[in-house]
Write an enzyme that holds these catalytic residues in place. Structure first.
Site, PDB file in Angstrom:
ATOM      1  N   HIS B 127       0.675  -1.147  -0.010  1.00 25.95           N
ATOM      2  CA  HIS B 127       0.064   0.146   0.188  1.00 25.95           C
ATOM      3  C   HIS B 127       0.927   1.240   0.055  1.00 25.95           C
ATOM      4  CE1 HIS B 127      -3.743  -2.225   0.559  1.00 25.95           C
ATOM      5  NE2 HIS B 127      -3.380  -2.772   1.462  1.00 25.95           N
ATOM      6  N   ASP B 164      -2.735 -10.687  -2.237  1.00 27.64           N
ATOM      7  CA  ASP B 164      -3.389 -10.141  -0.916  1.00 27.64           C
ATOM      8  C   ASP B 164      -4.754  -9.709  -1.406  1.00 27.64           C
ATOM      9  OD1 ASP B 164      -2.314  -8.599   1.833  1.00 27.64           O
ATOM     10  OD2 ASP B 164      -3.915  -7.479   0.968  1.00 27.64           O
ATOM     11  N   HIS B 166      -6.427  -7.138  -0.457  1.00 26.13           N
ATOM     12  CA  HIS B 166      -6.448  -5.850  -0.969  1.00 26.13           C
ATOM     13  C   HIS B 166      -5.678  -5.296  -2.156  1.00 26.13           C
ATOM     14  CE1 HIS B 166      -6.953  -6.253   3.699  1.00 26.13           C
ATOM     15  NE2 HIS B 166      -8.164  -5.695   3.306  1.00 26.13           N
ATOM     16  N   ASP B 253      -4.835 -12.929   3.771  1.00 19.43           N
ATOM     17  CA  ASP B 253      -6.226 -12.228   4.414  1.00 19.43           C
ATOM     18  C   ASP B 253      -7.336 -12.587   3.715  1.00 19.43           C
ATOM     19  OD1 ASP B 253      -4.723 -10.521   2.385  1.00 19.43           O
ATOM     20  OD2 ASP B 253      -4.788  -8.809   3.647  1.00 19.43           O
TER      21      ASP B 253
END
Lengths: 225, 316
Positions: B127, B164, B166, B253
Site C-alpha cells: 500500500h 493479498d 486488498h 487475508d
C-alpha cells in the site's frame, strides 16, 4: 456549494459566424461537447453541442456518399444556423443541488452559468457534477465502506458515529439509502481505515445488523405496490 | 527439491503497532511455528535481516518522504500519515530491515545461491506510495526489490503477482507507466474493501498501458472464482509478457477465517494459487519466484498457510 465553485470558469467559446466544421474540430481537440456562443460584450447568445452537429451532418455519411453539392452546402453552414438560441442557463448563486435536479429535469448535459447581466461566467457539465459527487462520496481517499441496517428512529446515527469515534477512525462520508425495508434505513459509513474488524464487532455488539455486502444498495428503486 | 530461502528474523517483531492492531508481531511467530512444526526448517535456507542501503529505497520513495518517515518515527509519534499506520520508535529501522532483507534474498537468487524464497517480513509494503504511508505499509518492499533487480542485476522484465485480498495501490501506482514491470493483482472488489483502487478498468497509463491488470472478486466468492480469474487473466498476460523473475505480494487475508475480508478462500485454494505462480516461474523465469509477505491476520491459519506456501516453493 454554489455552482461557481465547481464550474469551469475558463470557458471555450466559439463565434456565431464560425463554420460548423470549425466547431466540430474545437470540440474534438478540447475533449468537450458544448460550446457557448457570446457576443462582443460576453453576453451569452447561444450554445452548440456535439449532438446538434451530429444531427445536422452525419459526418461519415456526407464524406462517403454525399454529393459534391451537398458537401459544399454543409461546409457553408455556420454555427449561428444550428445553435440553440437563448439556452437554459443557471445563475452563479445556483447550488450544486439545484444543478443536479435541473440536469435531471431538463435532460441536458451542461448549463452555461451567467451573471445578472447575462454575461457568460462559466459552464457546468455533468462531468463537473460527477467530480463533486465523487468528492462527497469520499472514494478518492483510501477507506472501507460498511453497511448497517438501522431502525428509523432519532439518534441512531449518533450511536454509530460515537462507536466509530471511540475506535479512533475518521469518517470519509456517511451515505444513507433513502429506500430500504419498511421502517428501516441503510447507513453506509465510509471509514478511512483498512482496519474495520473491531468496529464491525462493536456495532454488532451494540445490536446493529451489518448488511451482507452482496445485498448493499445505495439506490434501490422502490417496489410498486 | 529446490533450494528455498526463508527470510526470518526476530528483528521484524520490533515494529510495535500497539494494542488491538491486526498487523501485529504475533503473525510472524505463527508463521515460524507453522513451518517449524511441519519439520520444514531443515530443508530451508534461513536468511537473516540486513539493513537496506538508502540508495535503493530512493529508487521508489522520495528523499523527502524517507526523511519525514524517520523524523515522525523518532519523534515518538504513534501514527504516520493515517491513523491506520500505528508505529513505534523502531518502525523506521524495522522497515529498512524488511526492505534490506528482501534485497538480500534477491541477490542470493540472482547469484544462484538459492532458487526461490519466502520473505516473512514486517512491516508490509504494497500500500505504500512513493510519498505516502498507507494501510500498515511504509516502504514498498516489492517495488524496491523490482528496481534493485533491474538496476543491479540487469533484469529487464519483472512480473509482480499480488494476491493479498486488498489491492496493492502503491505498487500499481509506482509502476503504472512502466512497461518493464507487469503488475497483476487479484483482490476483493474495491467498492467493498480497502483501499478503493484496483478497479478492472485500471490497466496502466501512457507507456505502461496494458502492463497493469486487476481481477476483482466479490464478497462471498472463493476458490473457484480465483481459479477462473487467474486462468483467464494472469496466465495469458504472463505468456505474453514473459517475466524474467516473479515477485509475489503474498497476502493470506483472503482466507475464509480471516475477518479482514469477505472473500472465502480456503487453505487449499491458497495452495492452488501459489502452485500456479510457481509453475509460471518455471515456464518463464528459470524458477525465480520471490514471495514477500503483505497481509494475513488470522493467527490460527497463518501457520498452515505458510507451511503449504514454503512446501510449494521447495517442490518448485
Amino acid at each position: 456549494m454554489f455552482v461557481s465553485q465547481s464550474m469551469v470558469s475558463k470557458v471555450i467559446t466559439i463565434d456565431k459566424d464560425a463554420s460548423v466544421f470549425e466547431a466540430q474540430e474545437k470540440m474534438a481537440s478540447n475533449g468537450i461537447r458544448h460550446l457557448p456562443i457570446v457576443n462582443s460584450e460576453d453576453i451569452l447568445i447561444g450554445i452548440i453541442t456535439d449532438r446538434d452537429i451530429r444531427s445536422t451532418m452525419p459526418y461519415r455519411l456526407i464524406k462517403e456518399t454525399g454529393s459534391a453539392k451537398e458537401r459544399e452546402k454543409l461546409a457553408g453552414l455556420k454555427v449561428k444556423d444550428i445553435m440553440t438560441q437563448d439556452p437554459q442557463t443557471i445563475d452563479l448563486t445556483y447550488t450544486i443541488q439545484d444543478a443536479l435536479l435541473m440536469i435531471q429535469k431538463k435532460k441536458v448535459g451542461a448549463f452555461p452559468v451567467v451573471d445578472d447581466n447575462g454575461k457568460l461566467k462559466g459552464i457546468l457539465s455533468i462531468r463537473d457534477l460527477l467530480r463533486a459527487f465523487i468528492n462527497v462520496l469520499g472514494i478518492g481517499e483510501p477507506g472501507t465502506l460498511v453497511g448497517i441496517e438501522v431502525t428509523e428512529r432519532v439518534g441512531q446515527l449518533k450511536k454509530i458515529v460515537d462507536a466509530v469515534t471511540e475506535e479512533n477512525i475518521s469518517l470519509g462520508s456517511v451515505l444513507v439509502a433513502r429506500t430500504w425495508d419498511e421502517g428501516k434505513r441503510a447507513v453506509f459509513p465510509y471509514l478511512l481505515t483498512n482496519n474495520v474488524v473491531r468496529i464491525k464487532k462493536k456495532l454488532s455488539d451494540l445490536g446493529y445488523k451489518l448488511i451482507d455486502p452482496m445485498k448493499w444498495s445505495l439506490d434501490r428503486i422502490p417496489k410498486k405496490p | 527439491m529446490k533450494k528455498t530461502g526463508y527470510l526470518h528474523d526476530s528483528m521484524y517483531l520490533l515494529h510495535d503497532t500497539g494494542p488491538y492492531h491486526p498487523e501485529m508481531a504475533d503473525r510472524l511467530t505463527a508463521i515460524y511455528k507453522g513451518i517449524e512444526k511441519a519439520g520444514l526448517l531443515d530443508q530451508l535456507t534461513l536468511i537473516p535481516a540486513i539493513r537496506a542501503d538508502i540508495k535503493w529505497i530512493e529508487t521508489v520513495h522520495t528523499s523527502e518522504y524517507i526523511r519525514r518517515f524517520e523524523e515522525v518515527c523518532l519523534s515518538g509519534n504513534r501514527t504516520f500519515d493515517y491513523p491506520d499506520n500505528q508505529m513505534c520508535t523502531d518502525t523506521y529501522e524495522t522497515a529498512f530491515l524488511a526492505a534490506g532483507g528482501v534485497l538480500d534474498v534477491c541477490r542470493r537468487v540472482m547469484t544462484g545461491e538459492i532458487d526461490n524464497a519466502f520473505c516473512a517480513v514486517r512491516p508490509p509494503g504494497h500500500h505504500a506510495e512513493q510519498n505516502e504511508a498507507m494501510g500498515f505499509c511504509y516502504l514498498n518492499n516489492v517495488a524496491i526489490a523490482t528496481r534493485y533487480l533491474q538496476m543491479e542485476h540487469g533484469i529487464k522484465r519483472v512480473g509482480v503477482v499480488d494476491f493479498d485480498v486488498h489491492h496493492g495501490n502503491g505498487t500499481q501506482h509506482i509502476f503504472e507507466k512502466d512497461p518493464t514491470v507487469f503488475y497483476y493483482s487479484i483482490h476483493q472488489h474495491p467498492s467493498f474493501t480497502f483501499p478503493g483502487t484496483g478497479r478492472e478498468f485500471e490497466k496502466g497509463e501512457d507507456e505502461g498501458q496494458g502492463y497493469t491488470l486487476n481481477s476483482v472478486v466479490l464478497p462471498g466468492q472463493g476458490d473457484d472464482v480465483y481459479q477462473k480469474m487467474i486462468q483467464r487473466d494472469l496466465l495469458p498476460a504472463f505468456e505474453r509478457f514473459k517475466p524474467e523473475i516473479i515477485l509475489v505480494s503474498t497476502g493470506f487475508d483472503g482466507h475464509m477465517d480471516d475477518d479482514m475480508s469477505d472473500v472465502n478462500l480456503t487453505t487449499k485454494g491458497y495452495s492452488w494459487i501459489m502452485e500456479t505462480i510457481v509453475k509460471l516461474g518455471g515456464l518463464y523465469a528459470k524458477g525465480r519466484v520471490i514471495s514477500v509477505l503483505e497481509g494475513g491476520y488470522c493467527l490460527d491459519r497463518l501457520g498452515e498457510l505458510a507451511e503449504n506456501h514454503v512446501r510449494i516453493l521447495l517442490n518448485g
